[in-house]
Scaffold this active site. Structure first.
Site, PDB file in Angstrom:
ATOM      1  N   ARG A  54      56.605  50.137 -29.568  1.00 52.20           N
ATOM      2  CA  ARG A  54      58.011  49.682 -29.714  1.00 52.20           C
ATOM      3  C   ARG A  54      58.348  48.617 -30.406  1.00 52.20           C
ATOM      4  O   ARG A  54      59.379  48.150 -30.822  1.00 52.20           O
ATOM      5  CB  ARG A  54      58.521  49.655 -28.190  1.00 52.20           C
ATOM      6  N   ASP A  64      66.757  58.230 -22.726  1.00 51.82           N
ATOM      7  CA  ASP A  64      67.633  57.174 -21.962  1.00 51.82           C
ATOM      8  C   ASP A  64      68.900  58.005 -21.561  1.00 51.82           C
ATOM      9  O   ASP A  64      69.364  59.107 -22.312  1.00 51.82           O
ATOM     10  CB  ASP A  64      67.814  56.138 -22.615  1.00 51.82           C
ATOM     11  N   TYR A  68      78.987  52.944 -17.776  1.00 52.74           N
ATOM     12  CA  TYR A  68      78.512  52.334 -19.159  1.00 52.74           C
ATOM     13  C   TYR A  68      79.851  52.353 -20.116  1.00 52.74           C
ATOM     14  O   TYR A  68      80.272  51.483 -20.810  1.00 52.74           O
ATOM     15  CB  TYR A  68      77.319  52.906 -19.667  1.00 52.74           C
ATOM     16  N   ARG A  98      57.835  49.128 -20.452  1.00 54.77           N
ATOM     17  CA  ARG A  98      57.712  47.847 -20.924  1.00 54.77           C
ATOM     18  C   ARG A  98      56.445  47.404 -20.088  1.00 54.77           C
ATOM     19  O   ARG A  98      55.903  46.243 -20.268  1.00 54.77           O
ATOM     20  CB  ARG A  98      58.658  47.060 -20.943  1.00 54.77           C
ATOM     21  N   ARG A 105      60.717  55.230 -14.702  1.00 49.46           N
ATOM     22  CA  ARG A 105      60.465  54.196 -15.740  1.00 49.46           C
ATOM     23  C   ARG A 105      58.942  54.071 -15.845  1.00 49.46           C
ATOM     24  O   ARG A 105      58.404  52.884 -16.171  1.00 49.46           O
ATOM     25  CB  ARG A 105      61.084  52.936 -15.344  1.00 49.46           C
TER      26      ARG A 105
END
Ligand code: CP3
Length: 365
Positions: free
Chosen positions: A56, A92, A167, A47, A43
């Site tokens: 983004r 992703d 998920y 962010r 990652r």
């Protein structure tokens, strides 16, 4: 094609001296001598970087994954900033599942949310098999990136069947994976059908990335640590093996990663990995004892340590490099992804420190 000492088929074209296949990262994956311990961060594109947040601000997550020029720019950002030894494709784990026809979204602060969770055999049939055309934006982005990155290797990735199934069955992130396990224990036949279909989608998605030029792949089974070893072997291992062994002749190293997998490390290696990812709970020398000397390890700084004062970070980096020497190959990384609140300058300093400490060792022979 040539076969190296690890028994893996290497790509001819890019194994020229100095090319990506000769980079410290790929050399460590293949348990060859390295000039310094390679380092990248799970990652790393995301962010923690203001330049990422800026891009983004006006583009939803899944859309940004489908625009090759954005994928290319976001993937390159951490390479430029930190000088890491590898790039990881910006995407992703749910991107191929969405391409397979499942209605889902990535909700900021929550994660993937599935409109109609998968609970029946008919639901499994809604997950279509995918071809290159379903993910042409990934193919295009990888081709652009390989040109831009030059000698820096690009890591492709996908989610493993168990983590994807979680998920899809839960409908979103879950702490206990209760619905997933209820289906697994309650209807093993349906469970295996679901995981078999997900393995097909994952394998096809990784093949698209490899054909487009990635130098390595990582299979993320982030939530596999929720299972006992016996259940992992019965319900998950066959499907992750389908994916990893399906790439045995693809000519790129395969990394297999999960969190809380101390008890599963041996089995995760057996699934057909060249490198096993280790979280911060298991020291790398202990992990190597469990995985065996025929595989490299990747890890394993606790991402939270990056929030501590620098002397603490430095001591932990030293400890991990030291313990990593027990393994036949070590790729420095975190034990899980970079936290959004991480100061990017600390990441840059960690890269420099890993390089400095490990190349001093290499000099000493
Ligand atoms: O830098 C990189 O590593 C490349 C990009 C990458 C993303 N997701 C981008 C992303 C990678 C490798 C992933 C993998 C991924 N996605 C995993 C496996 C790794 C892991 O962390 O265990 C998992 C479980 C997911 C599912 C997922 N997607 C989660 C749990 C989240 C976080 C939700 C949140 O907002 O906290 C996402 C969203 C996501 N994927 C973001 C990014 C950059 C955040 C989206 C944003 O910026 O708003």
């Amino acid at each position: 094609m040539t076969t190296d000492t690890t028994g893996t088929v290497a790509r001819d074209g890019d194994s020229r001296p100095g090319g990506p296949a000769d980079s410290p990262f790929i050399r460590a994956c293949r348990r060859r001598p390295v000039p310094h311990t390679p380092v990248w961060f799970m990652r790393q594109a995301g962010r923690s970087l203001p330049e990422y947040r800026e891009i983004r601000a006006s583009v939803p997550m899944l859309e940004s994954c489908r625009r090759p020029e954005l994928v290319t720019e976001i993937t390159l950002q951490p390479v430029r900033r930190h000088g890491v030894d590898a790039a990881i494709l910006f995407s992703d784990i749910v991107v191929p599942v969405a391409a397979a026809g499942i209605d889902l979204d990535i909700v900021p602060g929550t994660g993937p949310v599935v409109a109609e969770p998968i609970r029946t055999a008919a639901d499994v049939e809604r997950i279509r098999r995918i071809t290159r055309d379903d993910v042409s934006y990934v193919d295009e982005a990888v081709r652009q990136l390989v040109v831009e990155l030059g000698d820096t290797p690009l890591i492709g990735f996908a989610g493993a069947p168990f983590t994807l199934a979680s998920y899809l069955v839960e409908g979103g992130p879950s702490r206990t994976h209760a619905k997933t396990k209820a289906l697994m224990y309650g209807d093993p036949e349906l469970w295996h059908a679901l995981c078999a279909r997900l393995a097909e989608v994952t394998l096809a998605f990784l093949r698209v990335q490899i054909d487009a030029g990635v130098s390595a792949v990582q299979l993320f089974d982030s939530w596999a640590g929720a299972l006992s070893e016996a259940d992992y072997r019965r319900f998950v291992l066959p499907h992750s093996t389908t994916v990893l062994s399906g790439l045995v002749n693809a000519g790129v190293p395969r990394i297999h990663f999960g969190v809380g997998t101390g008890e599963l490390l041996g089995a995760m290696g057996e699934a057909g990995a060249d490198v096993v990812g280790v979280d911060w709970r298991t020291p790398l020398d202990v992990a190597t004892g469990r995985i065996g000397a025929d595989k490299a390890v990747q890890g394993n700084l606790d991402p939270c340590v990056l929030l501590a004062p620098w002397p603490v970070v430095e001591a932990e980096v030293r400890r991990i490099l030291e313990q990593g020497r027990a393994a036949p190959g070590h790729v420095f990384n975190l034990g899980h992804g970079v936290l959004p609140e991480t100061d990017p300058e600390v990441l840059t300093r960690v890269v420099a420190l890993v390089h400095e400490l490990s190349s001093r060792r290499a000099d000493q022979g």
